[in-house]
Scaffold this active site. Sequence first.
Site, PDB file in Angstrom:
ATOM      1  N   LEU A   1       0.830  -1.203   0.000  1.00 38.76           N
ATOM      2  CA  LEU A   1       0.000   0.000   0.000  1.00 38.76           C
ATOM      3  C   LEU A   1       0.865   1.253   0.000  1.00 38.76           C
ATOM      4  CD1 LEU A   1      -2.759  -0.954   2.608  1.00 38.76           C
ATOM      5  CD2 LEU A   1      -2.680  -1.412   0.145  1.00 38.76           C
TER       6      LEU A   1
ATOM      7  N   GLY B   1       0.978  -5.316   1.184  1.00 38.22           N
ATOM      8  CA  GLY B   1      -0.075  -5.407   0.177  1.00 38.22           C
ATOM      9  C   GLY B   1       0.328  -6.205  -1.044  1.00 38.22           C
TER      10      GLY B   1
ATOM     11  N   ASN C   1       4.184  -7.708   6.619  1.00 34.09           N
ATOM     12  CA  ASN C   1       5.046  -7.115   7.648  1.00 34.09           C
ATOM     13  C   ASN C   1       4.437  -5.877   8.290  1.00 34.09           C
ATOM     14  OD1 ASN C   1       5.284  -5.613   5.274  1.00 34.09           O
ATOM     15  ND2 ASN C   1       7.400  -4.999   5.695  1.00 34.09           N
TER      16      ASN C   1
END
Length: 281
Positions: free
Chosen positions: A87, A132, A154
């Site tokens: 992201l 993501g 993570n």
Amino acid sequence: MMRSKLLSLLPRAMSVGRHMSTATKLTTVEVNDKTGIATLTMNRPPVNGLNLELLRDIHQSIEEIEDNKSRGLILTSSNSTIFSAGLDIFEMYKPDKDRVRAFWTALQDVWLALYGSSVPTAAAINGHSPAGGCLLATACEYRVMLPKYTIGLNETKLGIVAPQWFMATFLSVLPRLQAERALNQGRMFTTEEALKIGLVDEVANSKEEALEKCAGFIGTFAKVNPIARALTKQQLRAAELNQLQDERVQDLEKFIFFVTQPAVQKGLGIYLESLKKKSAK
């Protein structure tokens, strides 16, 4: 939604030399005329950060692939070392109120479309795949990864809590104990480690080989009734898909509440500063 997806599996004459791309060019779709398999390539330099526009393009591309009767979908990257960096932090740091809502809704749309796709899906992971990026890869049914890269969810290392549907995707691939530890630790796995625990299915020495292996997996369904296969997949994944569908608004509000917390904003700011220092070296 399921009915329209299943209708897309009904036979249609295959056109010649099919090439599709979205208007913004953040994704491209190429369909192999011999196999009917579509390759969806993410193309947002420098690292395929998942911002609002890229997410919308991915979603549109998945819908195009299903509408055009493709026999399978391979997700990959135009970047030679990054599958997707996850992201885009700038979507979450000091966010615009309306844009951040559209951003999270677009991410939900992509996951629902990819995890619930009526066609066989595979990821040719030709670079690092944190957060993501790992979500997209694990939403696919099969994963082939190149050596010397890393993959994992993570989020905890960034001070972010992965939503339940991120976790459910991870749990659909890994045994619960391994998934729980990895999520809590924010662990990134090397290609070799990912293969050993089953996070990826195969290793390839080049992107071309990864694409071939993904196509080989999709080819295993050539003699399987596509509607029966799609219905079986939908039933196996129904619990996770239905939960997000039913709780989309609540999930959005949880995300907005969490990401706007001062401590989270501070953590994202520190992370962005660290990235600036790295790029300056």
